[in-house]
Design an enzyme around this catalytic site. Sequence first.
Site, PDB file in Angstrom:
ATOM      1  CB  ALA A 126      -0.850  -0.042   1.188  1.00 41.16           C
ATOM      2  CE1 TYR A 147      -0.296  -8.675 -11.931  1.00 41.89           C
ATOM      3  CE2 TYR A 147      -1.589  -9.072 -13.638  1.00 41.89           C
ATOM      4  CZ  TYR A 147      -1.342  -8.462 -12.589  1.00 41.89           C
ATOM      5  OH  TYR A 147      -2.434  -7.422 -12.209  1.00 41.89           O
ATOM      6  CB  ILE A 198      -5.101   1.564 -12.606  1.00 50.00           C
ATOM      7  CG1 ILE A 198      -6.543   0.736 -12.479  1.00 50.00           C
ATOM      8  CG2 ILE A 198      -5.044   2.745 -11.746  1.00 50.00           C
ATOM      9  CD1 ILE A 198      -7.737   1.646 -12.976  1.00 50.00           C
ATOM     10  CG  ASN A 247      -2.846  -3.657  -3.786  1.00 50.56           C
ATOM     11  OD1 ASN A 247      -3.565  -3.525  -4.712  1.00 50.56           O
ATOM     12  ND2 ASN A 247      -1.850  -2.931  -3.493  1.00 50.56           N
TER      13      ASN A 247
END
Length: 228
Positions: free
Chosen positions: A5, A152, A185, A83
């Site tokens: 984060a 990935y 993103i 995340n």
Amino acid sequence: MVTGANRGIGREVVRQLYARGDTVVLGSRDHTKGAQAAEEITAGQDGGQLLALHMDVTDPAVLRSAAATVGERFGRVDVLVNNAAILYDTWQSAVTADLDTVRAALETNLLGAWQTTLALLPLLRVGQRPRIVNVSSEAGSLETMGTGAPAYAVSKTALNALTRQLAVELSTSGILVNAVCPGWIATDMGGPGGRPVAEGAASVLWAADLPENGPTGGFFRHGVPLPW
């Protein structure tokens, strides 16, 4: 609690949670960078509480220490956002892949989320409306998968499978477990050209804020189901 984060989507999720008054733990592999991110988020902005914590999701000892700290400080975890992720290996193909690179991706993207969940599960079990949000990617969808970024993509497919298993096993505990895809993103990993990071965070926050009768064991982007 949000892992990975100190930057990107994870940081934006932390920023939005803090701004709305939540108590947030900003987990990062590099504690110095995590502390700096926390200082920048809180500077000149009122909000909840924000704690920067060393969380290397590949190190079980670090995770146990982090869980102990959170338990002592707060007594529970209401939402875990897995995340932390690495290696968007667009330069590889499955037939030429460096398997050491694949192992590294699996270690963080799959096993990191798995062992973070296990470390924090006792605190989630006593949480209020507990939720686990696994930040995945449509790159892991078997229905739409082609070639490219094999480390990935395969790691995210595996994370989706873990999401389903955890959701079933925790279904009687009130813990909702879902995978979300933020979409493309504009982050360090996503590269230029993607949508603003705030839009990517929206999918994560949607899953974190699900009501008691919300879905579990699903794969979503902006609340809309994605194909497995």
